[in-house]
Design an enzyme around this catalytic site. Structure first.
Site, PDB file in Angstrom:
ATOM      1  N   ASP A 250      19.438  13.099  36.222  1.00  0.00           N
ATOM      2  CA  ASP A 250      20.401  13.749  35.314  1.00  0.00           C
ATOM      3  C   ASP A 250      19.687  14.551  34.412  1.00  0.00           C
ATOM      4  OD1 ASP A 250      22.304  11.772  35.890  1.00  0.00           O
ATOM      5  OD2 ASP A 250      21.771  10.469  34.530  1.00  0.00           O
TER       6      ASP A 250
HETATM    7  N1  URA Z   1      19.778   6.506  36.559  1.00  0.00           N
HETATM    8  C1  URA Z   1      20.499   7.492  35.469  1.00  0.00           C
HETATM    9  O1  URA Z   1      21.215   7.066  34.703  1.00  0.00           O
HETATM   10  N2  URA Z   1      20.048   8.837  35.461  1.00  0.00           N
HETATM   11  C2  URA Z   1      19.053   9.286  36.039  1.00  0.00           C
HETATM   12  O2  URA Z   1      18.787  10.495  36.024  1.00  0.00           O
HETATM   13  C3  URA Z   1      18.332   8.499  37.262  1.00  0.00           C
HETATM   14  C4  URA Z   1      19.138   7.150  37.423  1.00  0.00           C
END
Ligand code: URA
Length: 232
Positions: free
Chosen positions: A102
């Protein structure tokens, strides 16, 4: 391929640095010193030398990036800075982030042009572990840990049980094999907690290099490439 691109791919330095080497007459193509960085070479047949040593062309590149917050895991984005822009030089049209973190997640991201390896690492059937450091908003209790260790069924997604290592009242290491949209955040939310900070520290056999600050990167060692299943 352009000579400067070739030299950068062969790890002689950034695009800017290799242009400088060419200007300083350090590079020979088929025995002839060249001084133009934009000449086209045949990377499979021409002999390129730097200070009289033959340069070996690297078809596959493998970088470990400590992804900073605020950049998106994509090769191109109209509005946001991408992980590819964390690199000093353009790595090539075929190089991409292997999987996604993310925008607000930090940590280990493999960047490569090895499509076969990417497929292997991201395919669910290969059960590749991904470990995250999680800082939680609320105090972690036994119920939360048990909840994360069980399958979580939501309306639009199913998450397989995670391996959980409690580090402190508010910190966890969570290992999952899937990589579904916002998976860790949604898992934590499901058990009554929230993610304050998320950082990936392991991807298969690859461990985030502690010396890399967010936004920094390095090439993988031969050993790391081999263990991961890449081509040395
Ligand atoms: N899980 C999440 O919520 N975000 C990420 O970036 C990776 C795994």
């Amino acid at each position: 391929m352009r000579l400067d691109k070739y030299l950068a791919k062969a790890n002689l330095g950034s695009r800017k640095q290799v242009k400088e080497l060419i200007r300083k007459k350090k590079i020979q193509v088929n025995g002839v010193i060249v001084q133009k960085d934009d000449i086209k070479i045949d990377e499979y047949h021409d002999e390129i030398r730097f200070n009289d040593e033959v340069i070996v062309y690297q078809q596959y590149v493998y970088y470990m990036l400590n992804k900073p917050q605020g950049v998106v895991s994509a090769t191109y984005d109209e509005n946001c800075k991408t992980v590819m822009e964390c690199f000093d030089e353009f790595l090539g049209d075929d190089v991409f982030p292997v999987g996604r973190l993310d925008k607000d997640t930090e940590g280990l991201l493999l960047v490569s042009n090895d499509g076969q390896l990417a497929h292997h690492l991201l395919s669910l059937k290969n059960h590749v572990d991904k470990t995250y450091y999680v800082l939680c908003k609320n105090k972690i209790d036994d119920g939360m840990v048990e909840g994360l260790q069980k399958q979580i069924v939501l309306q639009d997604a199913v998450f397989q049980p995670a391996k959980v290592e409690v580090l402190s009242d508010y910190e966890l290491h969570l290992t999952i094999q899937e990589g579904k949209f916002h998976q860790i955040k949604r898992m934590l939310h499901h058990v009554g907690n929230e993610v304050v900070y998320l950082k990936r520290i392991r991807f298969g056999s690859l461990v985030l290099d502690e010396n890399l600050q967010p936004g920094e990167y390095r090439m993988l060692s031969e050993d790391e490439i081999r263990k991961l299943g890449g081509k040395v």
